[in-house]
Design an enzyme around this catalytic site. Sequence first.
Site, mmCIF file in Angstrom:
data_model
loop_
_atom_site.group_PDB
_atom_site.id
_atom_site.type_symbol
_atom_site.label_atom_id
_atom_site.label_comp_id
_atom_site.label_asym_id
_atom_site.label_seq_id
_atom_site.Cartn_x
_atom_site.Cartn_y
_atom_site.Cartn_z
ATOM 1 N N VAL A 1 -79.160 -77.576 43.401
ATOM 2 C CA VAL A 1 -80.183 -78.679 43.435
ATOM 3 C C VAL A 1 -81.291 -78.211 42.365
ATOM 4 O O VAL A 1 -82.011 -78.948 42.014
ATOM 5 C CB VAL A 1 -80.672 -79.090 44.880
ATOM 6 C CG1 VAL A 1 -79.624 -79.925 45.586
ATOM 7 C CG2 VAL A 1 -81.276 -78.082 45.679
ATOM 8 N N CYS B 1 -73.425 -70.524 45.990
ATOM 9 C CA CYS B 1 -74.628 -71.140 45.515
ATOM 10 C C CYS B 1 -75.923 -70.425 45.474
ATOM 11 O O CYS B 1 -75.946 -69.588 44.773
ATOM 12 C CB CYS B 1 -74.907 -72.413 46.278
ATOM 13 S SG CYS B 1 -75.852 -73.873 45.716
ATOM 14 N N LYS C 1 -71.838 -67.019 53.485
ATOM 15 C CA LYS C 1 -73.099 -67.023 52.616
ATOM 16 C C LYS C 1 -74.292 -66.062 53.156
ATOM 17 O O LYS C 1 -74.842 -66.267 54.405
ATOM 18 C CB LYS C 1 -73.650 -68.269 52.369
ATOM 19 C CG LYS C 1 -74.608 -68.975 51.216
ATOM 20 C CD LYS C 1 -75.114 -70.382 51.207
ATOM 21 C CE LYS C 1 -75.926 -70.462 50.229
ATOM 22 N NZ LYS C 1 -75.988 -71.926 50.083
ATOM 23 N N GLU D 1 -69.288 -75.801 47.069
ATOM 24 C CA GLU D 1 -69.580 -75.391 48.470
ATOM 25 C C GLU D 1 -69.516 -76.702 49.239
ATOM 26 O O GLU D 1 -69.695 -77.861 48.788
ATOM 27 C CB GLU D 1 -71.209 -74.974 48.338
ATOM 28 C CG GLU D 1 -71.930 -74.480 49.558
ATOM 29 C CD GLU D 1 -73.228 -74.445 49.371
ATOM 30 O OE1 GLU D 1 -73.899 -74.777 48.405
ATOM 31 O OE2 GLU D 1 -73.989 -74.066 50.142
#
Length: 261
Positions: A168, A141, A108, A38
């Site tokens: 993350v 993501c 997204k 990404e």
Amino acid sequence: MVLGFVQFAPVFGEKQKNFNAVEELLKGLNADLLVLPELFATGYAFQSQEEVLSLSEVPGKETSLFLRHIAGISHATIVAGFIERENSSLYNAAMMVDAAGIIGIYRKLHLFNKEKLWFTQGDRVPEVFSVKRVKIGMMICFDWIFPETCRTLALKGVQVIAHPSNLVLPWAQQAMITRCLENHVFAVTANRIGREKRGADDFTFTGQSQITGCKGEILAYAPDDKDWVQITDINPTEANDKSVNPYNDLFIDRRNNFYKL
Ligand code: ACM
């Protein structure tokens, strides 16, 4: 079909440096489908709308041109994240590109954390694209945590999901095993590594890019802290079989009348 991913640590705001890093990592590699992270050319920890705007692109500009270039060298179709600008809207998007040009763009659907400050939510139903007669879909993501994203693609007939990421949270790679298992699809999660400390933000990205098989097998796996490129050969038609045993089928057994989604 030979699938692969590129994992590296983009430098914030340095598109040309990031293009060079990817080109270097891809030297000598041939594949059918390669997935990059990404926002691979821009970095992630934006501090202002002006910054996002200055790194955004109308499709067809420098990032698309670079992706066409590496598609030509690697003979692959490439899926990679970028900031798409359309009029005054900025999208966290992924484009699918081959040497001839852009095949498709995905915006997204599920924005993560401060992305909500910078980007407009995706406003299009995810599409299916054909690469060498294999049906490919894209998600980005954090879409992993909404099983509806993968399910929508799978119900549309997608065999392989390209999943550019800047992960993350620690659970996505494990979750992708379930996403692939519950839909019998393949997925290529191309994650980034490194740390971005800008302003009040401090993100450490989890690497561990992964190619997941349609029965939940891990077919390829990267470490959490190293540049990494990996390819694997799959038979995409395995994803057409949704049966679990002679009595159960993942799609036929769905009880749509009883779901309220
Ligand atoms: C993410 O969606 N970049 C965590």
